[in-house]
Design an enzyme around this catalytic site. Structure first.
Site, short mmCIF file in Angstrom:
data_model
loop_
_atom_site.label_atom_id
_atom_site.label_comp_id
_atom_site.label_asym_id
_atom_site.label_seq_id
_atom_site.Cartn_x
_atom_site.Cartn_y
_atom_site.Cartn_z
N ASP A 2 0.85 -1.18 0.00
CA ASP A 2 0.00 0.00 0.00
C ASP A 2 0.89 1.23 0.00
OD1 ASP A 2 -2.76 1.21 0.40
OD2 ASP A 2 -1.66 2.09 2.07
N GLU A 86 -2.36 -1.21 -5.69
CA GLU A 86 -3.65 -0.61 -5.97
C GLU A 86 -3.60 0.08 -7.32
OE1 GLU A 86 -6.21 1.74 -2.70
OE2 GLU A 86 -4.06 1.78 -2.47
N CYS A 160 -11.74 -4.62 6.71
CA CYS A 160 -10.95 -5.15 7.83
C CYS A 160 -10.18 -6.36 7.29
CB CYS A 160 -11.86 -5.57 8.98
SG CYS A 160 -10.98 -6.48 10.26
N CYS A 163 -11.49 -9.74 9.69
CA CYS A 163 -12.82 -10.35 9.55
C CYS A 163 -13.49 -10.02 8.22
CB CYS A 163 -13.72 -9.94 10.70
SG CYS A 163 -14.25 -8.22 10.66
N CYS A 179 -11.43 -2.04 13.99
CA CYS A 179 -12.61 -2.77 13.54
C CYS A 179 -13.59 -2.93 14.69
CB CYS A 179 -12.22 -4.13 12.98
SG CYS A 179 -13.64 -5.07 12.42
N CYS A 182 -14.46 -7.18 14.95
CA CYS A 182 -13.56 -8.18 15.53
C CYS A 182 -12.51 -7.56 16.46
CB CYS A 182 -12.86 -8.98 14.42
SG CYS A 182 -11.65 -8.01 13.51
N ASP A 189 -2.42 1.84 6.83
CA ASP A 189 -1.78 1.43 5.58
C ASP A 189 -1.40 -0.05 5.61
OD1 ASP A 189 -2.04 4.04 4.75
OD2 ASP A 189 -0.03 4.61 5.39
ZN LIG Z 1 -12.64 -6.94 11.73
#
Ligand SMILES: [Zn+2]
Length: 259
Positions: A2, A86, A160, A163, A179, A182, A189
Site C-alpha cells: 500500500d 492498488e 478489515c 474479519c 474494527c 472483531c 496502511d
Molecule cells: Zn474486523
C-alpha cells in the site's frame, strides 16, 4: 503493498519504507532561489549565475525520487514472487475538491478537507505511481514474478483485513484502523496492504486475466494454463509469498499485528 501518506510504502508483512519526501524538503529552498533569481537585473552576470541554482535543486529532487523508487521496486521484484498494488486513480487523487456552499451560512463554504487532500496529493505525487507501476511491470518480468493490480473499486482501506467486514466511511485523517466487529487495531496502511495481499492470492489462484500482468515473455502458464501458481516458484531466487518474513528488512516496522 500500500502506498501510504505518512510512509512511502507499507507491505502486508509489515515491512515499512519511509517517505523521502524530496519535494517537501526542497520546495522552500527552491522558492527562495527562484525569488533570488527574479530580483537580479536582467542581463547581469549575477542573474546568469543565480539561474543555475534552482535548476540544481530541482535535479537533486528528481535524483532522490528516482533512486528511492528504483531501490523499492528492485527489492520487491527480487524478494517477492507476487506483488499486489492498488490501481491508483491518479487524476482523482490530485484534483482539488470542489468548494461546497454552506446552506446555513450563505456566502461561506463548508470545510471540505482540502488541506488533508493536499497533503495526500503531495506525497502521492512524490511517489509517482505511474512510474512505480512501470518499473514493477518490467522488473517483475525480469525475475519471473507477477504484478497484480487491484481493481480501483476494491475497498483496500475500508475493509478489515481480519474479519473482512467493510466500513462505510474512513476519513483520511484516521491513521489507525479499528474494527468494531472483531476488534482489530492496526496501522491504516498496513491493514490496506494485508487486504491487497489477500486480493492478490484470490485473483492469482483464480487465474484472472486482465489484472494480472505476467511479465514473463512467451510463458503465461503460471496464471492461465495451470490455474494454480505457486508463489514459491523454484525458478530464480528464493522468494516469499508475502506472508513470511521479508528477506531483507529495509526498515523494521514498529507496528505489529495487534489483532
Ligand atoms: Zn474486523
Amino acid at each position: 503493498m500500500d502506498l501510504g501518506v505518512h510512509h512511502f510504502a507499507v507491505l502486508s508483512t509489515g515491512e515499512l519504507f519511509e517517505n523521502p519526501k524530496p519535494i517537501s524538503h526542497h520546495v522552500r529552498r527552491m522558492a527562495r532561489l527562484n525569488r533570488e533569481f527574479s530580483r537580479r537585473q536582467k542581463g547581469s552576470k549575477r542573474r546568469a549565475k543565480t539561474k543555475a541554482k534552482p535548476a540544481r535543486c530541482h535535479a537533486r529532487v528528481a535524483n532522490v525520487r528516482r533512486d528511492t523508487l528504483h531501490k523499492l521496486t528492485t527489492h520487491l521484484a527480487t524478494a517477492y514472487g507476487t506483488v499486489v498494488i492498488e490501481d491508483l486513480a491518479v487524476k482523482n487523487m490530485t484534483a482539488s475538491p470542489k468548494p461546497k456552499a454552506d446552506p446555513e451560512n450563505p456566502g461561506h463554504h463548508l470545510e471540505n478537507g482540502h488541506a488533508a487532500r493536499a497533503g495526500l496529493n503531495r506525497s502521492i505525487l512524490d511517489i509517482a505511481p505511474g512510474e512505480l507501476h512501470r518499473q514493477l511491470t518490467y522488473k517483475m518480468g525480469w525475475h519471473g514474478g507477477h504484478l497484480v493490480v487491484a481493481d480501483r473499486l476494491f475497498p483496500s482501506s475500508k475493509k478489515c483485513s481480519s474479519c473482512k467486514k467493510t466500513k462505510a466511511t474512513l476519513s483520511l485523517a484516521t491513521r489507525t484502523y479499528r474494527c468494531e466487529h472483531c476488534g482489530l487495531v492496526l496501522d491504516r496502511d498496513h491493514n490496506a496492504a494485508r487486504n491487497l495481499a489477500a486480493y492478490g492470492k484470490k485473483h492469482l489462484v483464480a487465474g484472472s486475466g486482465p489484472e494480472t500482468q505476467n511479465g514473463r515473455r512467451g510463458d503465461a502458464s503460471c496464471t492461465s494454463d495451470t490455474g494454480a501458481h505457486s508463489p514459491k516458484s523454484p525458478r530464480g531466487r528464493k522468494r516469499q509469498d508475502g506472508s513470511g518474513q521479508p528477506a531483507k528488512a529495509v526498515t523494521a516496522s514498529s507496528q505489529g499485528e495487534a489483532a
